[in-house]
Design a protein around this motif. Structure first.
Motif, short mmCIF file in Angstrom:
data_model
loop_
_atom_site.label_atom_id
_atom_site.label_comp_id
_atom_site.label_asym_id
_atom_site.label_seq_id
_atom_site.Cartn_x
_atom_site.Cartn_y
_atom_site.Cartn_z
N THR A 37 85.64 106.60 50.84
CA THR A 37 84.45 106.81 50.02
C THR A 37 83.32 107.33 50.90
OG1 THR A 37 85.09 105.02 48.53
CG2 THR A 37 82.80 105.73 48.46
N ILE A 38 82.67 108.42 50.46
CA ILE A 38 81.53 108.99 51.16
C ILE A 38 80.31 108.81 50.29
CG2 ILE A 38 80.54 111.03 52.24
CD1 ILE A 38 83.11 110.20 53.58
N VAL A 39 79.30 108.16 50.81
CA VAL A 39 78.03 107.99 50.09
C VAL A 39 76.98 108.87 50.75
CG1 VAL A 39 76.21 106.38 49.38
CG2 VAL A 39 78.60 105.61 49.45
N ASP A 40 76.44 109.80 49.99
CA ASP A 40 75.40 110.72 50.48
C ASP A 40 74.04 110.09 50.23
OD1 ASP A 40 73.58 112.72 50.98
OD2 ASP A 40 74.53 114.22 49.68
N GLY A 41 73.32 109.76 51.32
CA GLY A 41 72.02 109.12 51.19
C GLY A 41 70.85 110.07 51.25
N GLY A 42 71.10 111.39 51.25
CA GLY A 42 69.96 112.30 51.28
C GLY A 42 70.26 113.69 51.79
N ILE A 43 71.52 114.12 51.76
CA ILE A 43 71.89 115.47 52.20
C ILE A 43 71.81 116.44 51.02
CG2 ILE A 43 73.65 116.90 53.28
CD1 ILE A 43 74.75 114.35 54.61
N ALA A 44 72.69 116.24 50.05
CA ALA A 44 72.69 117.10 48.86
C ALA A 44 72.01 116.43 47.68
CB ALA A 44 74.13 117.47 48.49
N LEU A 49 63.63 105.26 48.65
CA LEU A 49 63.23 104.09 49.43
C LEU A 49 64.14 102.89 49.17
CD1 LEU A 49 59.36 104.31 48.93
CD2 LEU A 49 60.64 104.97 50.97
N GLU A 50 64.43 102.63 47.89
CA GLU A 50 65.26 101.47 47.56
C GLU A 50 66.67 101.64 48.13
OE1 GLU A 50 66.90 97.93 45.94
OE2 GLU A 50 64.92 98.55 46.64
N ALA A 51 67.19 102.85 48.11
CA ALA A 51 68.49 103.10 48.74
C ALA A 51 68.43 102.76 50.22
CB ALA A 51 68.91 104.55 48.53
N GLY A 52 67.34 103.17 50.88
CA GLY A 52 67.19 102.86 52.29
C GLY A 52 67.10 101.38 52.56
N ARG A 53 66.43 100.65 51.68
CA ARG A 53 66.32 99.20 51.84
C ARG A 53 67.70 98.56 51.75
NH1 ARG A 53 66.51 94.61 49.36
NH2 ARG A 53 67.19 95.60 47.41
N ARG A 54 68.48 98.99 50.76
CA ARG A 54 69.81 98.42 50.59
C ARG A 54 70.74 98.79 51.74
NH1 ARG A 54 72.09 98.32 44.50
NH2 ARG A 54 70.14 98.22 43.30
N ILE A 55 70.63 100.02 52.21
CA ILE A 55 71.46 100.44 53.34
C ILE A 55 71.11 99.65 54.59
CG2 ILE A 55 71.97 102.39 54.87
CD1 ILE A 55 71.57 104.21 52.36
N LEU A 176 64.19 109.95 52.65
CA LEU A 176 63.51 108.67 52.44
C LEU A 176 64.40 107.51 52.86
CD1 LEU A 176 61.87 109.40 48.97
CD2 LEU A 176 60.62 108.87 51.06
N ALA A 177 65.66 107.54 52.43
CA ALA A 177 66.57 106.45 52.78
C ALA A 177 66.79 106.39 54.28
CB ALA A 177 67.90 106.64 52.05
N GLY A 178 66.94 107.56 54.91
CA GLY A 178 67.16 107.60 56.35
C GLY A 178 65.97 107.08 57.12
N SER A 179 64.77 107.43 56.69
CA SER A 179 63.56 106.93 57.36
C SER A 179 63.49 105.41 57.29
CB SER A 179 62.31 107.52 56.71
OG SER A 179 62.24 108.91 56.93
N VAL A 180 63.76 104.86 56.13
CA VAL A 180 63.68 103.41 55.94
C VAL A 180 64.70 102.69 56.80
CG1 VAL A 180 64.07 101.54 54.28
CG2 VAL A 180 62.66 103.50 53.64
N GLN A 181 65.95 103.17 56.80
CA GLN A 181 66.97 102.42 57.53
C GLN A 181 66.78 102.51 59.04
OE1 GLN A 181 70.08 102.99 59.29
NE2 GLN A 181 69.79 105.18 59.62
N VAL A 182 66.16 103.58 59.54
CA VAL A 182 65.87 103.64 60.97
C VAL A 182 64.74 102.68 61.33
CG1 VAL A 182 65.07 105.09 62.87
CG2 VAL A 182 66.74 105.99 61.26
N PRO A 215 56.21 108.56 56.19
CA PRO A 215 56.70 109.61 55.29
C PRO A 215 57.81 110.38 55.99
CG PRO A 215 54.65 110.30 56.32
CD PRO A 215 54.89 108.88 56.76
N PRO A 216 58.80 110.86 55.25
CA PRO A 216 59.85 111.65 55.90
C PRO A 216 59.30 112.96 56.43
CG PRO A 216 60.08 111.74 53.52
CD PRO A 216 59.01 110.75 53.80
N ALA A 217 59.90 113.45 57.48
CA ALA A 217 59.46 114.72 58.08
C ALA A 217 60.32 115.87 57.55
CB ALA A 217 59.55 114.64 59.59
N ALA A 218 59.87 117.09 57.83
CA ALA A 218 60.56 118.27 57.32
C ALA A 218 61.81 118.62 58.11
CB ALA A 218 59.60 119.46 57.32
#
Length: 319
Positions: A37-44, A49-55, A176-182, A215-218
């Motif tokens: 199973t592959i879960v995409d957290g912000g690529i496509a 934010l909530e996804a990042g919290r759960r991750i 957003l999810a990636g920023s939160v989990q880092v 905030p997420p960066a570009a």
């Protein structure tokens, strides 16, 4: 091995819930031909934010909680992520630490989360006297690319599982999810530095952490800069330790990011100064800005380090 909680087993319901709620969380889910199973957290997809919290809680191996809290320390950036765990060594070092380096062709990512404890080939696991025996594996990869199928097969094999028991969660730092989990690693980096300072890990009883959510960066470099600055200049942790009071004080004095020669500039500038070689940076930099260490034997608390609001503002605003 010493009997310890199974991070894989504890995280499994959290992974199932993440997949079940994928549409609401703006996540993508796919099955590979071999059943992984592959879960995409912000690529496509957009993620959030909530996804990042759960991750983040998955990364902690089901042994910790991540919550968004009001954070008034930095004007203009009023959302923080707070981490709590009553087993910080297993949660942070045995699961959350991004210690599995994975590469194939032009793909590279660091893996974190409970699958690391099934693999357990880092030297750290020997020191922790820990190897998981879970029946499923979840690995979080900081990446903006889908890993090749051959690498997915390799990960499953290294975990001793069939591919249909493996879930990979992909979290670009620009999302957003990636920023939160880092940023949710604010306590983990303190544990890692405590280990580097040779403080006995078995004497760390409890811990909490707090960091502002940027905030997420570009782009990737901008995202790396902001998430690191959130911890290095805005992060705060508390550890509760056993043992002599003077050793708790020594730990507190050694932990803050301000003990590093590289402290005092936005991480993006530091990184560029080392020609974008992450491993050339002073390892002592990667720790929270402010720490509190309480000696449980006496109840005395030692505080060291401080926030750098101007650097947080500069980083987050892109000034």
């Amino acid at each position: 091995m010493t009997a310890k909680p199974s991070v894989g087993t504890l995280a499994a319901p959290l992974v199932e819930a993440l997949i079940r709620d994928a549409a609401t969380l703006r996540l993508g889910v796919e099955k590979t031909a071999s059943g992984a199973t592959i879960v995409d957290g912000g690529i496509a997809v957009r993620g959030g934010l909530e996804a990042g919290r759960r991750i983040t809680e998955i990364c902690l191996g089901g042994l910790g909680f991540a919550n968004f809290v009001a954070d008034a320390r930095f004007p203009g950036w009023t959302t923080g992520i707070q981490i709590t765990t009553n087993d910080p060594v297993t949660a942070c070092l045995g699961s959350q630490y991004a210690g599995w380096s994975l590469s194939e062709g032009d793909f590279f990512a660091l893996g974190s989360g409970p699958a690391r404890a099934l693999w357990a080939k880092e030297d750290l696991f020997g020191e922790l006297d820990y190897k998981d025996q879970a029946e499923t594996a979840a690995l979080v990869l900081e990446t903006d690319k889908r890993p090749p199928d051959s690498l997915i097969s390799f990960i499953a094999k290294e975990c001793g599982l069939s591919e249909d028991k493996l879930t990979l969660i992909l979290t670009p730092t620009t999302s957003l999810a990636g920023s939160v989990q880092v940023v949710g690693r604010v306590l983990e980096v303190a544990l890692h530095k405590a280990h580097a300072l040779h403080f006995p890990l078995d004497r760390i009883v409890d811990g909490t952490g707090l960091a502002p959510v940027p905030p997420p960066a570009a782009d990737f470099l901008g995202g790396m800069g902001r998430t690191n600055d959130a911890v290095l200049y805005g992060g705060e942790i508390a550890l509760y330790v056993e043992g002599p009071e003077d050793e708790a004080e020594q730990l507190a004095n050694g932990l803050p990011s301000s003990t590093s020669r590289d402290h005092g500039r936005p991480f993006g500038e530091i990184f560029a100064g080392y020609n974008y070689d992450f491993y050339a940076c002073d390892a002592g930099l990667f720790s929270p800005a402010k720490v509190r260490v309480t000696a449980l034997s006496t109840g005395k608390t030692f505080t060291a380090g401080d926030y750098e609001p101007a650097l947080v503002q500069k980083s987050f605003s892109g000034a």
